[in-house]
Each structure stands twice: as C-alpha cells, then as structure tokens.
Design a protein around this motif. Structure first.
Motif, PDB file in Angstrom:
ATOM      1  N   ASP A 112      29.502  51.954  54.957  1.00 27.17           N
ATOM      2  CA  ASP A 112      30.912  52.366  54.929  1.00 27.17           C
ATOM      3  C   ASP A 112      31.641  51.862  53.683  1.00 27.17           C
ATOM      4  OD1 ASP A 112      30.649  53.734  57.317  1.00 27.17           O
ATOM      5  OD2 ASP A 112      31.281  52.009  58.524  1.00 27.17           O
ATOM      6  N   GLY A 113      30.909  51.188  52.801  1.00 26.97           N
ATOM      7  CA  GLY A 113      31.501  50.702  51.555  1.00 26.97           C
ATOM      8  C   GLY A 113      31.887  49.231  51.634  1.00 26.97           C
ATOM      9  N   LEU A 114      32.181  48.691  50.477  1.00 21.97           N
ATOM     10  CA  LEU A 114      32.617  47.295  50.357  1.00 21.97           C
ATOM     11  C   LEU A 114      33.768  47.232  49.367  1.00 21.97           C
ATOM     12  CD1 LEU A 114      29.136  45.539  50.060  1.00 21.97           C
ATOM     13  CD2 LEU A 114      30.674  45.479  52.042  1.00 21.97           C
ATOM     14  N   ARG A 115      34.610  46.244  49.550  1.00 20.98           N
ATOM     15  CA  ARG A 115      35.762  46.084  48.657  1.00 20.98           C
ATOM     16  C   ARG A 115      35.483  45.009  47.610  1.00 20.98           C
ATOM     17  NH1 ARG A 115      40.019  48.945  50.005  1.00 20.98           N
ATOM     18  NH2 ARG A 115      40.089  49.840  52.096  1.00 20.98           N
ATOM     19  N   PHE A 116      35.986  45.274  46.406  1.00 16.95           N
ATOM     20  CA  PHE A 116      35.892  44.302  45.323  1.00 16.95           C
ATOM     21  C   PHE A 116      36.881  44.665  44.220  1.00 16.95           C
ATOM     22  CE2 PHE A 116      34.165  43.169  41.095  1.00 16.95           C
ATOM     23  CZ  PHE A 116      34.303  41.804  41.199  1.00 16.95           C
ATOM     24  N   THR A 117      37.569  43.667  43.720  1.00 17.59           N
ATOM     25  CA  THR A 117      38.389  43.781  42.522  1.00 17.59           C
ATOM     26  C   THR A 117      38.226  42.492  41.743  1.00 17.59           C
ATOM     27  OG1 THR A 117      39.992  45.246  43.573  1.00 17.59           O
ATOM     28  CG2 THR A 117      40.729  44.058  41.607  1.00 17.59           C
ATOM     29  N   CYS A 118      37.757  42.598  40.516  1.00 12.48           N
ATOM     30  CA  CYS A 118      37.543  41.405  39.700  1.00 12.48           C
ATOM     31  C   CYS A 118      38.881  40.746  39.385  1.00 12.48           C
ATOM     32  CB  CYS A 118      36.820  41.771  38.405  1.00 12.48           C
ATOM     33  SG  CYS A 118      36.473  40.326  37.370  1.00 12.48           S
ATOM     34  N   THR A 119      38.960  39.452  39.661  1.00 14.99           N
ATOM     35  CA  THR A 119      40.165  38.689  39.354  1.00 14.99           C
ATOM     36  C   THR A 119      40.024  37.940  38.025  1.00 14.99           C
ATOM     37  OG1 THR A 119      39.399  36.713  40.516  1.00 14.99           O
ATOM     38  CG2 THR A 119      40.626  38.356  41.819  1.00 14.99           C
ATOM     39  N   GLN A 120      38.850  38.054  37.398  1.00 15.08           N
ATOM     40  CA  GLN A 120      38.526  37.339  36.163  1.00 15.08           C
ATOM     41  C   GLN A 120      38.734  35.834  36.325  1.00 15.08           C
ATOM     42  OE1 GLN A 120      39.629  39.113  32.394  1.00 15.08           O
ATOM     43  NE2 GLN A 120      40.077  41.055  33.404  1.00 15.08           N
ATOM     44  N   CYS A 121      38.334  35.333  37.485  1.00 15.22           N
ATOM     45  CA  CYS A 121      38.482  33.910  37.781  1.00 15.22           C
ATOM     46  C   CYS A 121      37.420  33.055  37.089  1.00 15.22           C
ATOM     47  CB  CYS A 121      38.417  33.671  39.288  1.00 15.22           C
ATOM     48  SG  CYS A 121      36.793  34.012  40.000  1.00 15.22           S
ATOM     49  N   CYS A 155      31.757  36.488  49.359  1.00 20.90           N
ATOM     50  CA  CYS A 155      33.218  36.559  49.490  1.00 20.90           C
ATOM     51  C   CYS A 155      33.847  35.169  49.509  1.00 20.90           C
ATOM     52  CB  CYS A 155      33.604  37.333  50.745  1.00 20.90           C
ATOM     53  SG  CYS A 155      33.179  39.087  50.681  1.00 20.90           S
ATOM     54  N   ALA A 156      33.148  34.189  50.061  1.00 28.05           N
ATOM     55  CA  ALA A 156      33.662  32.821  50.104  1.00 28.05           C
ATOM     56  C   ALA A 156      33.695  32.202  48.711  1.00 28.05           C
ATOM     57  CB  ALA A 156      32.816  31.967  51.045  1.00 28.05           C
ATOM     58  N   GLU A 157      32.796  32.645  47.828  1.00 30.67           N
ATOM     59  CA  GLU A 157      32.717  32.101  46.466  1.00 30.67           C
ATOM     60  C   GLU A 157      33.557  32.885  45.474  1.00 30.67           C
ATOM     61  OE1 GLU A 157      28.612  32.011  45.368  1.00 30.67           O
ATOM     62  OE2 GLU A 157      28.045  30.833  47.121  1.00 30.67           O
ATOM     63  N   CYS A 158      33.743  34.166  45.713  1.00 33.65           N
ATOM     64  CA  CYS A 158      34.404  35.057  44.761  1.00 33.65           C
ATOM     65  C   CYS A 158      35.697  35.588  45.363  1.00 33.65           C
ATOM     66  CB  CYS A 158      33.453  36.214  44.423  1.00 33.65           C
ATOM     67  SG  CYS A 158      34.196  37.522  43.426  1.00 33.65           S
ATOM     68  N   GLY A 200      40.609  44.454  47.672  1.00 31.19           N
ATOM     69  CA  GLY A 200      40.889  45.419  46.611  1.00 31.19           C
ATOM     70  C   GLY A 200      40.185  46.750  46.773  1.00 31.19           C
ATOM     71  N   GLN A 201      39.696  47.278  45.663  1.00 27.49           N
ATOM     72  CA  GLN A 201      39.119  48.616  45.593  1.00 27.49           C
ATOM     73  C   GLN A 201      37.929  48.768  46.541  1.00 27.49           C
ATOM     74  OE1 GLN A 201      38.011  49.937  41.639  1.00 27.49           O
ATOM     75  NE2 GLN A 201      36.611  51.453  42.471  1.00 27.49           N
ATOM     76  N   LEU A 202      37.891  49.887  47.254  1.00 18.74           N
ATOM     77  CA  LEU A 202      36.767  50.206  48.120  1.00 18.74           C
ATOM     78  C   LEU A 202      35.720  50.962  47.315  1.00 18.74           C
ATOM     79  CD1 LEU A 202      35.518  50.238  50.981  1.00 18.74           C
ATOM     80  CD2 LEU A 202      36.656  52.460  51.307  1.00 18.74           C
ATOM     81  N   TYR A 203      34.520  50.402  47.266  1.00 21.62           N
ATOM     82  CA  TYR A 203      33.388  51.054  46.605  1.00 21.62           C
ATOM     83  C   TYR A 203      32.558  51.774  47.649  1.00 21.62           C
ATOM     84  CZ  TYR A 203      34.389  48.638  42.263  1.00 21.62           C
ATOM     85  OH  TYR A 203      35.000  48.202  41.107  1.00 21.62           O
ATOM     86  N   THR A 204      32.138  52.988  47.328  1.00 19.13           N
ATOM     87  CA  THR A 204      31.336  53.783  48.250  1.00 19.13           C
ATOM     88  C   THR A 204      29.891  53.304  48.238  1.00 19.13           C
ATOM     89  OG1 THR A 204      30.678  55.407  46.585  1.00 19.13           O
ATOM     90  CG2 THR A 204      32.766  55.820  47.768  1.00 19.13           C
TER      91      THR A 204
END
Length: 147
Positions: A18-27, A121-124, A130-134
C-alpha cells in the motif's frame, strides 16, 4: 504450469504494497554512525565533482577511497560520510548524491519486515512521514542498488 512460467502476480504482495511515506529532512542521520561503504561509480563521482566545482581527479583524491576493485566515499574517524558537512550536518553534494544515498530509506535491508521499517523510522525523522511512495516507486528504488 511450470514454476518458472508463473508471473510475478502469483507472488504474495510485499507487506508495503500500500506504499510507504518518506520525506528527506536532510538531518544527516543516514550519513553518520557506524562505518560502512557508499560505493560509487565514475558517473556518480563526475557528478559530485562537478557539484563541488572540482575536477574528477581532485575529487577522488580528497573524497574517494579504494575498496578492492571498487570505490567508496571516505569517512571521518567517527563513521560520518566525508561529504556530510560537520558544521551544518548537510550533504555537500545533495543534488548530486550517489544512487545509494538517493534510494534511502527504500533499501532491501530496511524493507524485510514491518519491524525493520519501524527501526528505520525510529532512526530517520523523514521515514514514515510526508510523501507517499507507491509500491512501484519503492521497488524501483530498492532494486536500483542492493543495500
């Protein structure tokens, strides 16, 4: 029908279908920590060198190490990537970063199970938000380079 003739549609869908969410925060978290390798090819080196306004030889001398027959970005003694600015904690070549970096966090090692994804997700701070990737986008990133 022989096993080899079956299409991939017979395979169960991955847990992240069903996809996963990710948006780089440049942390910079994915660029730091335990020592490792960011293997790079000539095209990636050329792109990063251009981003830093260096010729390829100068870039390689300063930022790349040999690992057997391969080349990897150097690291600081603490394991941080040599291209992670120690003051700003930002990638110095973000727009030209290697494919290994571009495909984070959709590495096969992070997608084995929901528990592996939760650890990511706990590390990043950008993983899981954020954005949902298919599924297709995730699979493309996962298969771009084995990590």
């Amino acid at each position: 029908m022989p096993e080899s003739d079956r299409s991939n549609s017979d395979s169960p869908a991955p847990w992240y279908a069903d996809g996963l969410r990710f948006t780089c925060t440049q942390c910079g978290y994915c660029c730091s920590g335990d020592p490792g390798f960011v293997f790079v090819n000539h095209d990636e080196i050329r792109g990063m060198a251009g981003a830093m306004d260096l010729d390829v030889d100068a870039f390689e001398e300063q930022f790349v190490r040999r690992v057997g027959r391969r080349r990897s970005l150097k690291e600081y003694a603490d394991g941080d990537c040599i291209l992670l600015d120690p003051k700003t904690r930002r990638c110095m070549v973000y727009q030209s970063r290697p494919i290994q970096c571009r495909t984070w966090p959709f590495w096969s090692s992070n997608l084995v199970s929901p528990d592996d994804w939760r650890e990511t997700c706990a590390e990043c701070p950008g993983a899981g938000t954020g954005q949902l990737y298919t599924l297709d986008q995730i699979e493309t990133a996962k298969n771009a380079k084995r990590v």
